[in-house]
Design a protein around this motif. Sequence first.
Motif, PDB file in Angstrom:
ATOM      1  N   LEU A   1       0.835  -1.199   0.000  1.00 49.35           N
ATOM      2  CA  LEU A   1       0.000   0.000   0.000  1.00 49.35           C
ATOM      3  C   LEU A   1       0.872   1.252   0.000  1.00 49.35           C
ATOM      4  N   PHE A   2       1.979   1.181   0.746  1.00 55.56           N
ATOM      5  CA  PHE A   2       2.933   2.289   0.825  1.00 55.56           C
ATOM      6  C   PHE A   2       4.318   1.756   0.462  1.00 55.56           C
ATOM      7  N   SER A   3       4.844   2.189  -0.654  1.00 57.72           N
ATOM      8  CA  SER A   3       6.128   1.658  -1.139  1.00 57.72           C
ATOM      9  C   SER A   3       7.322   2.176  -0.353  1.00 57.72           C
ATOM     10  N   ASN A   4       7.119   3.194   0.482  1.00 51.61           N
ATOM     11  CA  ASN A   4       8.242   3.788   1.222  1.00 51.61           C
ATOM     12  C   ASN A   4       8.392   3.234   2.634  1.00 51.61           C
ATOM     13  N   ILE A   5       7.642   2.173   2.973  1.00 49.80           N
ATOM     14  CA  ILE A   5       7.754   1.566   4.301  1.00 49.80           C
ATOM     15  C   ILE A   5       8.460   0.219   4.178  1.00 49.80           C
ATOM     16  N   ASP A   6       9.577   0.069   4.871  1.00 48.09           N
ATOM     17  CA  ASP A   6      10.310  -1.202   4.847  1.00 48.09           C
ATOM     18  C   ASP A   6       9.494  -2.293   5.556  1.00 48.09           C
ATOM     19  N   TYR A   7       9.399  -3.447   4.921  1.00 49.00           N
ATOM     20  CA  TYR A   7       8.697  -4.576   5.528  1.00 49.00           C
ATOM     21  C   TYR A   7       9.338  -5.865   5.044  1.00 49.00           C
ATOM     22  N   SER A   8       9.010  -6.959   5.687  1.00 43.72           N
ATOM     23  CA  SER A   8       9.445  -8.270   5.215  1.00 43.72           C
ATOM     24  C   SER A   8       8.343  -9.285   5.481  1.00 43.72           C
TER      25      SER A   8
ATOM     26  N   TYR B   1      -4.129   5.567  -3.266  1.00 40.32           N
ATOM     27  CA  TYR B   1      -4.611   5.808  -1.908  1.00 40.32           C
ATOM     28  C   TYR B   1      -3.733   6.849  -1.247  1.00 40.32           C
ATOM     29  N   LYS B   2      -4.352   7.898  -0.734  1.00 40.39           N
ATOM     30  CA  LYS B   2      -3.592   8.930  -0.032  1.00 40.39           C
ATOM     31  C   LYS B   2      -4.505   9.739   0.862  1.00 40.39           C
ATOM     32  N   LYS B   3      -3.919  10.509   1.763  1.00 38.60           N
ATOM     33  CA  LYS B   3      -4.698  11.378   2.640  1.00 38.60           C
ATOM     34  C   LYS B   3      -4.996  12.690   1.920  1.00 38.60           C
ATOM     35  N   LEU B   4      -6.227  13.166   2.080  1.00 36.79           N
ATOM     36  CA  LEU B   4      -6.655  14.412   1.467  1.00 36.79           C
ATOM     37  C   LEU B   4      -7.026  15.425   2.544  1.00 36.79           C
TER      38      LEU B   4
END
Length: 230
Positions: free
Chosen positions: A38-45, A211-214
Amino acid sequence: MKNEYIAKRKAVRKFDNTPLSAELLAEIKDKIKSVKPLFSNIDYSVELVEDKNPPNQNARYYLYFNSRERDGAYENIGFIGQQLSLYLCSIGLGSYFRMSKPKVDSNSNLSYVICMPFGKPAEPLFRELSEFKRKKLADISEGTDIRIEAARLAPSGFNGQDWFFVAKDGCIHCYRKKPNVIMGFMKNKLNCIDMGIALCHIYEESDTFSYKKLDTAPEKKGYIYMGTVI
């Protein structure tokens, strides 16, 4: 629905814990690499781990979802996790989300968020649409957008369905219920994961998805605004 498994999958908690083939496990690992965050800038595994001596009808396999702790991390994990849950269902495997971490080692240096036990089901994998225990659309939404029905069918912690959607001008504004003080931390985490799961269902039913905050999103009394599907 575009993804038929949204309307027939169920949480599976009893498993035939015989080992899966090396080929199938390799396919699952390939799928893990291809899911959309959903958010490409959050590191996850996402780790696939095995309990080689599972108790009777417990899962032999788990997906561990780990993430950098930051805003949006839990929604991101819910979004990723539900893509994998639907995929597992499509290849005949059952799964469910579980908060507590099993006693199987993790190799990630990121924070554990949630896990997904999965494997060959030892109970029905599918259910009829009439068997879903969900709130009515009118209780969780305003306005009209056919994709909200997919969100309505999404699983949620304790089946709380603590979300609300406002369809307006081609957008879907997304909210989660404000938790009470007693359940504050747990509900905040669960509701954010649940929102990610519901957003996954909207994504699966969308031709295009962002998807983003408005700043212009309407307020909803008793709820926290999360973001908007455009």
